[in-house]
Design a protein around this motif. Structure first.
Motif, PDB file in Angstrom:
ATOM      1  N   ARG A 133      11.516 106.190  42.460  1.00 52.96           N
ATOM      2  CA  ARG A 133      12.262 106.854  41.395  1.00 52.96           C
ATOM      3  C   ARG A 133      12.230 108.365  41.594  1.00 52.96           C
ATOM      4  O   ARG A 133      11.233 108.934  42.000  1.00 52.96           O
ATOM      5  N   TYR A 135      12.298 112.001  39.868  1.00 52.83           N
ATOM      6  CA  TYR A 135      11.983 112.633  38.593  1.00 52.83           C
ATOM      7  C   TYR A 135      12.407 114.095  38.605  1.00 52.83           C
ATOM      8  O   TYR A 135      12.588 114.705  39.669  1.00 52.83           O
ATOM      9  N   GLU A 164       6.431 107.044  23.469  1.00 56.72           N
ATOM     10  CA  GLU A 164       7.264 108.231  23.645  1.00 56.72           C
ATOM     11  C   GLU A 164       7.046 108.877  25.012  1.00 56.72           C
ATOM     12  O   GLU A 164       7.992 109.375  25.624  1.00 56.72           O
ATOM     13  N   LYS A 167       8.851 106.765  27.395  1.00 50.77           N
ATOM     14  CA  LYS A 167      10.285 107.029  27.248  1.00 50.77           C
ATOM     15  C   LYS A 167      10.664 108.345  27.926  1.00 50.77           C
ATOM     16  O   LYS A 167      11.736 108.466  28.526  1.00 50.77           O
ATOM     17  N   ASP A 170      10.978 107.563  31.590  1.00 52.50           N
ATOM     18  CA  ASP A 170      12.118 106.708  31.936  1.00 52.50           C
ATOM     19  C   ASP A 170      13.459 107.389  31.697  1.00 52.50           C
ATOM     20  O   ASP A 170      14.379 107.283  32.515  1.00 52.50           O
ATOM     21  N   GLU A 171      13.579 108.098  30.585  1.00 53.31           N
ATOM     22  CA  GLU A 171      14.874 108.657  30.200  1.00 53.31           C
ATOM     23  C   GLU A 171      15.080 110.098  30.668  1.00 53.31           C
ATOM     24  O   GLU A 171      16.213 110.491  30.957  1.00 53.31           O
ATOM     25  N   LYS A 172      14.012 110.856  30.723  1.00 56.40           N
ATOM     26  CA  LYS A 172      14.149 112.275  31.055  1.00 56.40           C
ATOM     27  C   LYS A 172      13.581 112.626  32.433  1.00 56.40           C
ATOM     28  O   LYS A 172      13.779 113.736  32.920  1.00 56.40           O
ATOM     29  N   TRP A 400      14.691 115.393  23.231  1.00 53.41           N
ATOM     30  CA  TRP A 400      15.424 114.171  23.470  1.00 53.41           C
ATOM     31  C   TRP A 400      16.928 114.407  23.622  1.00 53.41           C
ATOM     32  O   TRP A 400      17.625 113.595  24.224  1.00 53.41           O
TER      33      TRP A 400
END
Length: 404
Positions: A133, A135, A164, A167, A170-172, A400
Motif C-alpha cells: 500500500r 501512504y 479512527e 480509518k 485506510d482512508e487518508k 476527515w
C-alpha cells in the motif's frame, strides 16, 4: 704292393676328409639356422611381452577410470555436481536480477504515471508492486520510557485512537506510531511496561535500538531506516512527544511537495556550536565547524520535520557510514548537506503556543505544529496540551475533509 697300399690309404683319407667337410658344413648350416631362428624369435617374444604389459597398464588405467566403485569416480561425480549447482545458482541469479530490473522499470513508469496524472497501463500493475500500500506519510512520535503521561495527553488530543486511527490509515494514508527502542536490560521492567501499553493501544513502533539521551542521533537514523522498510510513503515525519500537531494541516502542507523527490521540510535554523563542556547541547566535535563562536549549517529544528521517501531510503542504504553528532537535528542536516536536497523553511511548523497559534488560526492560517521555544516543546505539556489543542486545533472535521 706296399706303394699301392699307401696310395690307397692316402686316397681313402682324402675321401673321408671331403665327406667330413660336407657333413660339417651341413651341420653348421643346420645349427646356424636353428640358432638364428631362436635368436630372431626371442626379441620378438620379448617385444610382444613388453607391449602386452604396457597395453595391460593402459587398459588398467582405463578400467580404473570406469570403475564405479573407485574414489576417482566419486570425485568426478562430486565435481560435476558442484558445477551443476553453480550453473543453476547463476541461472537463478540471472532470473532474479532480470525480475528486479523489470520491477524497477515498472515502478518508475508507475510513479511517472501517478505524478503526471496519466492513465496507468495494466502492464505496469505488477502484482509484487501493487501488494504494498502507498501512504501519504508516516508520523513517528519520538518518546521515552518515562513519558507515559505525555503519550496519554497526545492520545487524548490530536492523535486519533482505535477505529479512527485505523480509518486514518485506510482512508487518508497516514500512519502514526510512538517510536521507542529497548532498555539496556532487554526484557526488563521498562520493556514490559511498554509491551503492556502497546497491547492496550497498539500504537508503538519498536526499534532495534538501546534508549539513551546521548543516542538520539542513532535513534533517528534507525527510525527512518525501519519506517521506510515497513511502509511505502511519500513522506516520513519525526515529531517530539511534547508538541501539538494538526494532522490534517500537516498532510495538506506536505502534499504540495509530493512531486519533489529530494525535499527536507521544517523550520530551518542555524544555532551556535557550543564548545563549553557541561552545558546543554554541547558539541564535542565543535572543532569541525571552525573557530569558536561559529554556527551550524542550516538544518530543521528537531521538534518536527519531514523528509521525502528518497531521502529516507538514502539514510537506510547508508546508515552504517552516516556520522552522528551530539544533536540529532544537526546530524540529520549533516547527512543532507552534500546532496542536491531542497530545504523548505515553513514557519507554520514551529508556531508558538497561545496566543500565537490562536491568532493565526483565527486569521485562517492554521499552524501545523505549536510549542514553546524556551522549553524546546510545550512547557508542562501534560497539563497544557488540552488547552493548546482547544484553542489552536484545526477542528474534528478538518482532518476527515482534507484532500491530499
Amino acid at each position: 704292393m706296399g706303394w699301392k697300399s699307401r696310395g690307397f690309404e692316402s686316397t681313402q683319407k682324402g675321401t673321408v676328409s671331403r665327406r667330413s667337410t660336407i657333413l660339417l658344413c651341413v651341420g653348421c648350416f643346420c645349427i646356424g639356422m636353428l640358432f638364428t631362428d631362436r635368436m630372431w624369435m626371442v626379441p620378438e617374444a620379448k617385444g610382444i611381452s613388453r607391449l602386452t604389459k604396457f597395453d595391460d597398464g593402459k587398459m588398467k588405467l582405463v578400467s580404473d577410470g570406469c570403475d564405479t566403485g573407485t574414489d576417482g569416480q566419486s570425485d568426478s561425480r562430486n565435481i560435476l555436481a558442484e558445477v551443476s549447482k553453480t550453473q543453476s545458482a547463476i541461472q537463478n541469479l540471472d532470473k532474479t536480477i532480470s525480475n528486479l530490473e523489470m520491477e524497477i522499470a515498472a515502478a518508475r513508469d508507475l510513479q511517472d504515471s501517478i505524478l503526471t496524472g496519466s492513465p496507468i497501463s495494466e502492464d505496469l500493475m505488477v502484482p509484487e508492486l501493487t501488494k504494498r500500500r502507498k501512504y501519504l506519510m508516516v508520523i513517528g512520535i519520538n518518546t521515552a520510557f518515562s513519558s507515559r503521561k505525555r503519550r496519554d495527553s497526545i492520545r487524548a488530543t490530536w492523535m486519533p485512537q482505535g477505529d479512527e486511527r485505523k480509518k486514518l490509515e485506510d482512508e487518508k494514508g497516514i500512519i502514526m506510531r510512538f517510536v521507542i527502542g529497548h532498555s539496556a536490560t532487554t526484557g526488563g521492567i521498562l520493556d514490559r511496561a511498554i509491551e503492556a501499553e502497546d497491547k492496550k493501544h497498539g500504537d508503538f513502533l519498536r526499534l532495534e535500538h538501546v534508549e539513551g539521551y546521548l543516542e538520539l542521533s542513532a535513534k533517528t537514523r534507525t527510525y527512518f531506516t525501519t519506517a521506510v522498510a515497513l511502509w511505502d510513503a511519500d513522506f516520513y515525519v519525526k515529531v517530539d512527544d511534547d508538541i501539538h500537531v494538526n494532522i490534517g494541516t500537516l498532510g495538506t502542507t506536505l502534499a504540495r511537495h509530493r512531486s519533489k523527490p529530494l525535499v527536507y521540510i521544517g523550520c530551518m535554523k542555524s544555532g551556535p556550536v557550543l564548545a563549553q563542556k557541561g552545558v546543554r547541547y554541547h558539541e564535542p566535535e565543535h572543532w569541525k565547524f571552525g573557530e569558536e563562536g561559529n554556527k551550524y549549517f542550516r538544518h530543521a529544528t528537531g521538534q518536527l520535520y519531514a523528509i521525502s521517501k528518497d531521502l529516507a531510503t538514502y539514510i537506510s542504504l547508508n546508515q552504517n557510514v552516516l556520522h552522528k553528532y551530539a544533536n540529532e537535528d544537526v546530524s540529520l542536516g549533516s547527512w543532507f548537506i552534500g546532496l542536491d536536497v531542497e530545504h523548505i523553511d515553513d514557519r507554520r511548523l514551529c508556531c508558538g503556543t497561545p496566543p500565537d497559534c490562536e491568532w493565526k488560526a483565527q486569521a485562517g492560517n492554521i499552524c501545523v505544529a505549536s510549542f514553546d521555544w524556551r522549553c524546546s516543546g510545550i512547557c508542562n505539556s501534560v497539563e497544557r496540551l488540552k488547552e493548546v489543542h482547544r484553542r489552536c486545533g484545526e477542528g474534528n472535521n478538518s482532518l476527515w475533509n482534507a484532500v491530499f
